[in-house]
Scaffold this active site. Structure first.
Site, PDB file in Angstrom:
ATOM      1  CB  CYS A   1      -4.757 -14.246  25.857  1.00  0.00           C
ATOM      2  SG  CYS A   1      -4.484 -13.520  27.452  1.00  0.00           S
ATOM      3  CD  GLU A   2      -0.121  -9.108  23.206  1.00  0.00           C
ATOM      4  OE1 GLU A   2       0.684  -9.619  22.430  1.00  0.00           O
ATOM      5  OE2 GLU A   2      -0.477  -7.910  23.153  1.00  0.00           O
ATOM      6  CG  HIS A   3      -3.468  -8.841  27.700  1.00  0.00           C
ATOM      7  ND1 HIS A   3      -4.606  -8.647  26.942  1.00  0.00           N
ATOM      8  CD2 HIS A   3      -2.561  -7.946  27.261  1.00  0.00           C
ATOM      9  CE1 HIS A   3      -4.401  -7.660  26.095  1.00  0.00           C
ATOM     10  NE2 HIS A   3      -3.175  -7.213  26.265  1.00  0.00           N
ATOM     11  CG  HIS A   4      -4.684 -13.021  31.416  1.00  0.00           C
ATOM     12  ND1 HIS A   4      -5.413 -12.288  30.500  1.00  0.00           N
ATOM     13  CD2 HIS A   4      -4.887 -12.428  32.617  1.00  0.00           C
ATOM     14  CE1 HIS A   4      -6.035 -11.312  31.123  1.00  0.00           C
ATOM     15  NE2 HIS A   4      -5.737 -11.357  32.402  1.00  0.00           N
TER      16      HIS A   4
ATOM     17  CD  GLN B   1     -11.390 -13.211  19.059  1.00  0.00           C
ATOM     18  OE1 GLN B   1     -11.537 -13.502  20.251  1.00  0.00           O
ATOM     19  NE2 GLN B   1     -12.388 -13.241  18.196  1.00  0.00           N
TER      20      GLN B   1
ATOM     21  CG  HIS C   1     -10.547 -14.752  24.818  1.00  0.00           C
ATOM     22  ND1 HIS C   1      -9.403 -14.076  24.468  1.00  0.00           N
ATOM     23  CD2 HIS C   1     -11.351 -14.718  23.734  1.00  0.00           C
ATOM     24  CE1 HIS C   1      -9.513 -13.629  23.228  1.00  0.00           C
ATOM     25  NE2 HIS C   1     -10.685 -14.005  22.757  1.00  0.00           N
TER      26      HIS C   1
ATOM     27  CB  CYS D   1      -7.669 -14.793  30.358  1.00  0.00           C
ATOM     28  SG  CYS D   1      -8.081 -13.896  28.865  1.00  0.00           S
TER      29      CYS D   1
HETATM   30 ZN    ZN Z   1      -6.209 -12.732  28.531  1.00  0.00          ZN
END
Ligand code: ZN
Length: 186
Positions: free
Chosen positions: A75-78, A116, A144, A146
């Site tokens: 995941c590109e956020h975490h 996703q 996920h 995260c």
């Molecule tokens: Zn994430």
């Protein structure tokens, strides 16, 4: 990929969380992580259509489905893993691909920093662009980390995302057939 940069960043990360990057268990960690990223982000240097170029002639235009393709992404956020199953069906328009090629195509996009929804759309768009079927449908179900290891902490919860292209957008019966085939033999 600039491995040296990754190593420096991981070294700083270890210092940042209060660890000693020079202790025995950690001294090799920056280099190990740099090598690991080369693999788990390896899709970035692959062409999206590279596995869909070699096709076979097909007389029929009956639905072809490949289900339960296991994938792992980040995941590109975490920068934490999300992983699960991809299910792909398409209606051929004169051409089909070898069975493993859809799974390889999933990997090209999964081995990048992702969300996703975009991963789902990119797989569908690549199949449309390079295989040129009458339509394609992609369903991803994923956990996920995260969401389950941190934050709202809901272990086992799965996120579903769908992308419909071509005739799947126009004919809802095809979508129903997709779900029927997906749930059969389970
Ligand atoms: Zn994430």
């Amino acid at each position: 990929m600039d491995k040296e940069k990754i190593e420096r960043a991981v070294y700083l990360l270890l210092e940042g969380i209060g660890e000693n990057p020079e202790r025995e268990g950690l001294v090799e960690t920056p280099a190990r992580i740099a090598r690991m990223y080369e693999e788990i982000c390896g899709g970035m240097k692959e062409h999206p259509g590279c596995h869909l170029q070699k096709t076979f002639t097909a007389e029929h235009s009956d639905m072809v489905m490949e289900k339960d393709i296991t994938f792992y992404s980040l995941c590109e956020h975490h920068l934490m893993p999300f992983f699960g199953k991809a299910h792909i069906a398409y209606i051929p328009d004169g051409k089909v691909v070898g069975i493993s090629k859809l799974a390889r195509t999933v990997e090209v996009f999964a081995k990048r920093l992702q969300i996703q929804e975009r991963l789902t759309a990119e797989i569908a768009d690549a199949v449309m662009e390079y295989l040129k079927p009458k339509g394609v449908m992609v369903l991803l179900e994923a956990e996920h980390l995260c969401m389950t290891m941190r934050g709202v902490k809901k272990p086992g919860s799965r996120t579903h995302s769908v992308a419909l292209r071509g005739v799947f957008e126009e004919d809802s019966k095809l979508e129903q057939t997709f779900y029927m085939m997906l749930n059969k033999w389970r």
